[in-house]
Design a protein around this motif. Structure first.
Motif, mmCIF file in Angstrom:
data_model
loop_
_atom_site.group_PDB
_atom_site.id
_atom_site.type_symbol
_atom_site.label_atom_id
_atom_site.label_comp_id
_atom_site.label_asym_id
_atom_site.label_seq_id
_atom_site.Cartn_x
_atom_site.Cartn_y
_atom_site.Cartn_z
ATOM 1 N N ILE A 1 7.062 27.255 -15.997
ATOM 2 C CA ILE A 1 7.969 27.313 -14.805
ATOM 3 C C ILE A 1 8.548 26.146 -14.752
ATOM 4 O O ILE A 1 9.365 26.015 -13.737
ATOM 5 C CB ILE A 1 7.365 27.931 -13.907
ATOM 6 N N GLN A 2 8.086 24.838 -15.053
ATOM 7 C CA GLN A 2 8.483 23.356 -14.650
ATOM 8 C C GLN A 2 9.749 23.473 -14.863
ATOM 9 O O GLN A 2 10.293 23.825 -15.797
ATOM 10 C CB GLN A 2 7.610 22.526 -15.334
ATOM 11 N N LEU B 1 -3.591 28.346 -15.690
ATOM 12 C CA LEU B 1 -2.767 27.839 -14.721
ATOM 13 C C LEU B 1 -1.881 26.794 -15.281
ATOM 14 O O LEU B 1 -0.831 26.854 -15.072
ATOM 15 C CB LEU B 1 -3.584 27.125 -13.651
ATOM 16 N N SER B 2 -2.639 25.732 -16.243
ATOM 17 C CA SER B 2 -1.539 25.143 -16.491
ATOM 18 C C SER B 2 -0.802 25.197 -17.526
ATOM 19 O O SER B 2 0.502 24.928 -17.777
ATOM 20 C CB SER B 2 -2.497 23.659 -17.363
ATOM 21 N N VAL C 1 -3.212 29.767 -8.118
ATOM 22 C CA VAL C 1 -4.325 29.335 -8.123
ATOM 23 C C VAL C 1 -5.648 30.308 -7.516
ATOM 24 O O VAL C 1 -6.524 30.167 -8.216
ATOM 25 C CB VAL C 1 -4.494 27.961 -7.291
ATOM 26 N N GLY D 1 2.768 28.268 -7.401
ATOM 27 C CA GLY D 1 1.523 27.833 -7.979
ATOM 28 C C GLY D 1 0.433 27.835 -7.270
ATOM 29 O O GLY D 1 -0.618 28.473 -7.838
ATOM 30 N N LYS D 2 0.368 27.733 -5.981
ATOM 31 C CA LYS D 2 -0.780 27.730 -5.226
ATOM 32 C C LYS D 2 -1.109 29.266 -5.155
ATOM 33 O O LYS D 2 -2.423 29.664 -5.214
ATOM 34 C CB LYS D 2 -0.279 27.314 -3.802
ATOM 35 N N LEU E 1 2.149 26.771 -15.426
ATOM 36 C CA LEU E 1 2.937 25.721 -14.620
ATOM 37 C C LEU E 1 3.727 25.056 -15.629
ATOM 38 O O LEU E 1 4.768 24.758 -15.384
ATOM 39 C CB LEU E 1 1.992 24.709 -14.144
ATOM 40 N N ARG F 1 12.280 23.602 -4.846
ATOM 41 C CA ARG F 1 11.158 23.205 -5.666
ATOM 42 C C ARG F 1 9.809 23.639 -4.885
ATOM 43 O O ARG F 1 8.747 24.073 -5.297
ATOM 44 C CB ARG F 1 10.998 21.634 -5.846
ATOM 45 N N LEU G 1 8.345 27.027 -6.004
ATOM 46 C CA LEU G 1 7.567 26.677 -7.383
ATOM 47 C C LEU G 1 6.051 26.453 -6.893
ATOM 48 O O LEU G 1 5.093 26.896 -7.486
ATOM 49 C CB LEU G 1 8.149 25.964 -8.448
ATOM 50 N N VAL G 2 6.094 25.348 -5.955
ATOM 51 C CA VAL G 2 4.662 25.074 -5.466
ATOM 52 C C VAL G 2 4.091 26.258 -4.972
ATOM 53 O O VAL G 2 2.821 26.160 -5.158
ATOM 54 C CB VAL G 2 4.981 23.648 -4.593
#
Lengths: 547, 191
Positions: free
Chosen positions: B189-190, B182-183, B172, B168-169, B186, B161, B164-165
């Motif tokens: 890909i969740q 961004l949302s 950003v 994501g960063k 995300l 995980r 993915l984080v």
């Protein structure tokens, strides 16, 4: 040396303090106001205190549409990138970076610049704390008083600096002023830095007292006499009460009327509800009868007051009021016509021997009594000290040097409010400070009532929680650029936490105060039980040889 | 069948290339990692694929038969169809390391295209610098493409995980103020 990183410096100024972006793996909730951190600058290392913590974002849209609770990934992604913690730091001291760590506390200097952009901020370590605050291992001038909020390293106060000036212990009631004071006094006695005279209004310092918090809550803690034995003497105003509490007092204080001066009465004008003219008429009595003025006045029959007033040329009404109000003094057992032994000489005798004195008031714990006695004794002791110091100045011989004396007074605002500070001897002592080797330890819960001039002269302030704005402002008078300390002061826990600032510490610091327990007792050299028996045997063997 | 070619480059530039798929209707998945082995190995992400008739400007005709019926009755019409795919270049191999910048020369025409094996994908996606190239693509919706590429990369980091984080960063930083985008990514890909 590998330190734990907290964040990086992103902005700031010398006057306004620095701002740090918190690293994403460091939780905002682990940052407490008052925490101690170190900035590794390019050329210098800066020691800072956390003054404020803030939640920031780079994108206001996120705040308008915050991620839901189940949007776990979103939260994790935003954390530390779009949303982050900003910590405000106040740089307090700096040292050169290439300074080799020395065993002696070398002198960190005041901050005159700020670190470069993106300097790394780390948690402070034991070495840093020792370097700044010294360590008991460096000698007897350092006394371990507590620990930083989130570290186990002892923080020491520099007793040498402490005794040089008058000091204060402030805090709301129930926040541990007595406890802090007992701790400091124990340190002074143990390290033998100054002789203490403690006006112990509620009989809490000499013999055992109840503990209000900590592990042994509601238990008993040892008093100074129990810890230090013959180094401490208990004087009492109320031998009855001492006996009831099972305290062996060394001396029962009696004060003759002829030692009470008009100044002493004037200082009590509030308590006695005296009119200024009444105080002035008492000078007329002094003109006529000298030192015996009070006993002469009190011996007057109320019916003869008018004649007495005529005789000295005062207004009968005012003398009558004075007579009526001063009669309250007659009910104090310790005030007598004649006394066998002069209390002040006795006190001086002990002080000269380096014995610390706790003066217990027992049942006589009214303000009136406390202020009267404290004033009379201190005034005379101060006079004697002035003479001693002058003799020392004249001879210049080290053996003539008077022992540094610290007088502890409680409810200090009664003595040191703007009105009283000009009249009582304590105002004088607080102002003239160390010139005559006498200084004060002021204990008070209402520092805003103390005269500004005196507050600004207080060297070291040990402050537990204060919530009143006026009190906080008062405690911070005379501290330059102090606004940031307000948030620190207001966020102290109500128990066992205190802010130290002033002469005895190189920078303000928040501490968890040291536990007053068995460990402390033995650190102070107190032994009991099995150990005591062993010590006695060892002493016997030393004296008489093994038998 | 290990590491067989999946296509052949038929048009290329410094930033992208077009390849004809070796199998009809079987281009590599959208957002997957592919490579062209030429002078140096060039890495790319599939950003578009399509199938059309050989003759330009001519659409296929609907026969209203199933594919199997058509194959039985008129096998020749499948010979007239081609599948092509386009890919955006994300870096190349040089001196044994992956460089996340454009190759000095575009892929040569008629070079063969291969899929990246899981280990290679892991290697390429050990940094997220490749995301930057996907931001500039106009042939496909960017959020879809980026999400697909991250999903493809996540497939070789199963259960991580933190991957993915981290991705994501990185996003950003790339996307900046565009919270919507961004949302959107995300959400895609969740797991």
């Amino acid at each position: 040396m590998h330190r734990r990183r907290v964040g990086v410096i992103v902005s700031g100024s010398l006057v306004g303090g620095l701002e740090m972006k918190l690293d994403e793996w460091y939780s905002v909730e682990d940052i407490r106001a008052g925490k101690f951190v170190v900035i590794e600058g390019e050329k210098s290392r800066f020691f800072c205190m956390v003054t404020d913590v803030r939640l920031d974002t780079t994108n206001p849209q996120v705040l308008a549409d915050p991620p839901d609770e189940e949007e776990d990934l979103m939260r994790q992604v935003l954390h530390g990138t779009t949303t982050y913690g900003t910590v405000c730091l106040r740089p307090l001291l700096m040292t050169d970076k290439d300074d080799a760590p020395t065993t002696q506390a070398n002198e960190p200097h005041l901050v005159k610049t700020i670190p470069i952009h993106f300097s790394v901020v780390c948690e402070a370590e034991e070495g840093d704390v020792n370097r700044i605050f010294g360590s008991e291992e460096y000698g007897t001038r350092y006394f371990h008083i507590g620990r930083p909020l989130d570290m186990e390293t002892p923080i020491c106060i520099d007793l040498e600096g402490f005794i040089e000036r008058s000091n204060g212990v402030f805090g709301k009631t129930g926040t541990g002023k007595t406890f802090l004071t007992r701790l400091v006094l124990a340190g002074l006695i143990h390290k033998d830095r100054a002789v203490n005279l403690i006006f112990d209004m509620h009989s809490e310092y000499g013999w055992q007292a109840t503990q209000e918090s900590g592990s042994g809550r509601r238990g008993f803690v040892k008093g100074l006499k129990q810890l230090f034995g013959s180094k401490v003497a208990i004087f009492t105003l109320d031998p009855e009460s001492a006996r009831r509490r099972g305290v062996q007092s060394d001396f029962a204080i009696k004060i003759p009327y002829n030692q009470i001066m008009v100044e002493d009465i004037a200082a009590l004008a509030d308590e006695l509800n005296l009119h200024p003219t009444a105080v002035e008429s008492s000078y007329l009595i002094v003109n006529r009868h000298g030192r015996e003025w009070l006993s002469v006045l009190l011996h007057q029959d109320p019916k003869d007051i008018k004649d007495f007033a005529d005789e000295i040329g005062a207004h009968p009404e005012s003398i009558s009021a004075l007579h009526r109000k001063l009669q309250r003094l007659e009910k104090f057992d310790f005030l007598q016509e004649k006394v066998v032994e002069d209390a002040v000489f006795k006190i001086m005798e002990y002080i000269d021997k380096g014995v610390h004195i706790v003066l217990e008031f027992g049942q006589q714990s009214s303000f009136l009594c406390y202020m009267l006695v404290a004033n009379i004794l201190t005034r005379r002791i101060h006079d004697l000290y002035v003479q001693k110091s002058e003799r020392y100045l004249a001879s210049g011989r080290p053996q003539d040097k008077p022992k540094q004396l610290i007088i502890t007074i409680e409810e200090a605002h009664k003595f040191l409010n703007p009105m009283a500070a000009r009249q009582t001897i304590f105002g004088t002592i607080a102002r003239e400070m160390r010139k005559y080797f006498v200084s004060l330890l002021i204990i008070d819960q209402r520092p805003s009532s103390i005269d500004d001039e005196i507050m600004s002269q207080v060297g070291t302030r040990i402050t537990s929680l204060l919530s009143d704005e006026k009190d906080i402002a008062a405690v911070l008078t005379g501290v330059s650029n102090a606004s940031w300390l307000r948030s620190v002061l207001a966020s102290l826990d109500s128990k066992q936490q205190a802010l130290l600032m002033g002469h005895a510490v190189p920078m303000p610091v928040v501490i968890r105060t040291r536990d007053y327990d068995g460990v402390f007792y033995s650190a102070m050299g107190h032994v009991e039980g099995e150990e005591l028996a062993q010590k006695a045997h060892a002493n016997i063997a030393d004296l008489f040889g093994d038998r | 069948m290990y590491d067989a070619e999946i296509g052949e480059v038929i048009g290329s530039s410094n930033t992208e290339f077009i390849a004809e798929s070796a199998l009809l209707h079987n281009p590599p998945p959208f957002g997957s990692f592919i490579q062209v082995k030429a002078r140096e190995t060039i890495y790319a992400v599939v950003c578009n694929a399509y199938t059309h008739s050989l003759e330009p400007h001519r659409l296929a005709i609907a026969y209203h038969r199933s594919e199997q019926e058509l194959r039985d009755e008129q096998p020749q019409i499948f010979e007239l169809l081609k599948t092509k795919f386009e890919a955006v270049i994300i870096g190349y191999e040089c001196d044994g390391a992956v460089r996340y910048h454009l190759p000095p020369q575009p892929p040569r025409l008629h070079s063969f295209v291969h899929v990246c094996q899981p280990l290679e994908v892991r290697r390429i996606t050990s940094h997220f610098w490749f995301l930057r190239f996907l931001m500039g693509v106009e042939k496909a919706p960017r959020d879809e493409l980026i999400a697909a590429a991250i999903r493809a990369a996540y497939a070789v980091h199963p259960g991580e995980r933190s991957f993915l984080v981290k991705a994501g960063k990185e996003l950003v930083k790339l996307i900046g103020d565009d919270y919507e985008m961004l949302s959107a990514i995300l959400h895609r890909i969740q797991d």
